[in-house]
Scaffold this motif. Structure first.
Motif, short mmCIF file in Angstrom:
data_model
loop_
_atom_site.label_atom_id
_atom_site.label_comp_id
_atom_site.label_asym_id
_atom_site.label_seq_id
_atom_site.Cartn_x
_atom_site.Cartn_y
_atom_site.Cartn_z
N GLU A 131 0.78 -1.11 0.02
CA GLU A 131 -0.02 -0.07 -0.11
C GLU A 131 0.78 1.38 0.02
OE1 GLU A 131 0.92 -1.08 4.37
OE2 GLU A 131 -0.02 -2.07 2.50
N ARG A 132 2.06 1.11 0.08
CA ARG A 132 2.96 2.28 0.18
C ARG A 132 3.72 2.35 -1.00
NH1 ARG A 132 5.55 2.02 6.49
NH2 ARG A 132 3.49 2.18 7.61
N VAL A 133 3.75 1.69 -1.96
CA VAL A 133 4.41 1.64 -3.10
C VAL A 133 3.73 2.99 -3.87
CG1 VAL A 133 4.61 0.58 -5.54
CG2 VAL A 133 4.52 -0.88 -3.48
N PRO A 134 4.89 3.70 -4.27
CA PRO A 134 4.32 5.31 -4.73
C PRO A 134 3.74 5.20 -6.25
CG PRO A 134 6.99 4.89 -5.00
CD PRO A 134 6.27 3.68 -4.12
N ASP A 137 6.24 -6.09 -14.42
CA ASP A 137 6.52 -6.07 -12.93
C ASP A 137 5.10 -5.93 -12.31
OD1 ASP A 137 7.24 -6.03 -10.37
OD2 ASP A 137 8.81 -4.39 -10.59
N MET A 138 4.59 -6.93 -11.60
CA MET A 138 3.39 -6.96 -10.93
C MET A 138 3.53 -6.26 -9.70
SD MET A 138 3.55 -11.06 -9.62
CE MET A 138 1.83 -10.74 -8.47
N TYR A 139 4.64 -5.86 -9.52
CA TYR A 139 4.72 -4.96 -8.26
C TYR A 139 5.02 -3.48 -8.53
CZ TYR A 139 4.80 -9.50 -5.96
OH TYR A 139 4.89 -10.95 -5.66
N ALA A 140 5.06 -2.95 -9.61
CA ALA A 140 5.13 -1.66 -10.27
C ALA A 140 3.92 -1.23 -10.47
CB ALA A 140 5.89 -1.77 -11.50
N GLY A 187 -13.53 5.13 -3.56
CA GLY A 187 -13.01 6.34 -3.86
C GLY A 187 -11.54 6.39 -3.97
N ARG A 188 -10.81 5.27 -3.75
CA ARG A 188 -9.35 5.40 -3.83
C ARG A 188 -8.97 5.68 -5.28
NH1 ARG A 188 -7.98 -0.35 -0.58
NH2 ARG A 188 -9.29 0.33 1.25
N ASN A 189 -7.99 6.01 -5.35
CA ASN A 189 -7.23 6.39 -6.89
C ASN A 189 -5.50 6.16 -6.66
OD1 ASN A 189 -6.03 9.18 -6.75
ND2 ASN A 189 -8.04 9.64 -5.74
N VAL A 190 -5.38 5.76 -7.96
CA VAL A 190 -3.87 5.55 -8.25
C VAL A 190 -3.43 6.11 -9.51
CG1 VAL A 190 -3.61 3.45 -6.61
CG2 VAL A 190 -4.23 3.22 -9.14
N VAL A 191 -2.22 6.38 -9.56
CA VAL A 191 -1.68 6.83 -11.11
C VAL A 191 -0.83 5.77 -11.40
CG1 VAL A 191 -0.39 8.59 -12.22
CG2 VAL A 191 -1.62 9.30 -10.34
N VAL A 192 -0.84 5.22 -12.63
CA VAL A 192 -0.33 4.04 -13.40
C VAL A 192 0.33 4.60 -14.64
CG1 VAL A 192 -1.57 2.16 -12.11
CG2 VAL A 192 -2.09 3.01 -14.40
N ARG A 193 1.34 3.86 -15.04
CA ARG A 193 2.00 4.17 -16.44
C ARG A 193 1.49 2.97 -17.24
NH1 ARG A 193 6.90 2.26 -18.80
NH2 ARG A 193 7.98 3.87 -20.16
N SER A 224 -1.84 -3.52 -12.80
CA SER A 224 -0.67 -4.49 -12.13
C SER A 224 -1.30 -5.01 -10.89
CB SER A 224 0.90 -3.84 -11.65
OG SER A 224 0.31 -2.69 -10.82
N TYR A 225 -0.68 -5.93 -10.16
CA TYR A 225 -1.33 -6.59 -8.88
C TYR A 225 -1.14 -5.41 -7.98
CZ TYR A 225 -1.35 -9.18 -4.63
OH TYR A 225 -1.76 -9.96 -3.43
N THR A 226 0.02 -4.70 -7.90
CA THR A 226 -0.06 -3.72 -6.79
C THR A 226 -0.93 -2.72 -7.00
OG1 THR A 226 2.38 -3.95 -6.43
CG2 THR A 226 1.64 -2.04 -5.75
N ALA A 227 -1.33 -2.30 -8.22
CA ALA A 227 -2.05 -1.20 -8.44
C ALA A 227 -3.67 -1.55 -7.98
CB ALA A 227 -2.19 -0.79 -9.86
#
Length: 244
Positions: A38-41, A99-102, A124-130, A146-149
């Protein structure tokens, strides 16, 4: 021979596509996943050259897809899925190793590479991915993450979630919290320069509710002082502040 080479290049460009996404009991993290996922930027948007092959039209399962490398605005709602260890380490459509953790994702037509903000509409959670891969190739799903996202968005267990996907163009005004643009922040700061009796009404009109602790701890007081010493423009129109 020339046609054979072209076909091989096209096949290799989608070799890492997420034809089948993970989720549920058929996929998951590796045997030793990194702690504190959960702390992966989030991915940080930056200007990058577009991939030469991954942005060309292609056909999968008899359906043609036409990437949009010149698109600068995109927002759509649909279902997100995720893919994990079955694809971990395999080449993506960009040629990079998955990379499933990226913090990455796959989309059928958005530019490769590009950046998107993905919001889970349930929590309501949001993330930014490439975006560095193609897929999913199903009219029932909009994007593969990805798995982490997916973990950060809270839908690993369910496998899918209804999301909103918004393209982020490097250099565009960032968002301060849910739906706040730079101009929205300026409007809020301008409101604070009003007499105390008028601040509450002004802040409600620009959609911001900030406590005095937030202003002081966030260094906003300095910004207010700077604004007070200069000419503060009128609150911008809704179209200028609406980023989401």
């Amino acid at each position: 021979m020339k046609h054979s080479v072209i076909i091989l290049l096209l096949v290799s460009s989608v070799a890492g596509c997420s034809f089948l996404s993970g989720g549920g009991s058929t996929d998951g993290p590796g045997a030793d996943p990194p702690p504190n996922l959960e702390r992966v930027p989030d991915a940080v948007p930056r200007s990058e050259a577009l991939h030469a092959w991954a942005n060309r039209p292609y056909t999968v399962f008899g359906q043609q897809y036409v990437p949009t490398p010149g698109v600068r605005t995109y927002r759509e709602r649909g279902m997100a899925s995720w893919y994990g260890r079955k694809f971990h380490g395999q080449p993506t459509s960009s040629g990079e190793r998955y990379d499933m953790y990226a913090m990455t994702g796959a989309h059928p037509t958005l530019p490769i590479p590009s950046y998107v903000r993905v919001t889970n509409l349930r929590n309501g959670r949001n993330v930014v991915v490439r975006i560095n891969d193609r897929g999913p190739f199903s009219n029932k799903r909009l994007i593969d993450l990805s798995y982490t996202a997916a973990y950060k968005l809270g839908y690993v267990a369910s496998g899918t979630a209804e999301v909103e996907v918004e393209l982020i163009v490097a250099g565009s005004p960032p968002v301060f919290g849910p739906g706040r643009s730079v101009m929205g922040r300026v409007a809020e700061l301008a409101a604070l320069s009003l007499p105390a009796a008028d601040q509450s009404l002004a802040l409600s009109l620009v959609g911001g509710v900030w406590s005095s602790d937030t202003w002081s701890s966030g260094g906003v007081a300095d910004e207010v002082s700077a604004l007070a010493s200069s000419s503060v423009p009128a609150a911008p129109s809704r179209s200028a502040t609406a980023r989401r």
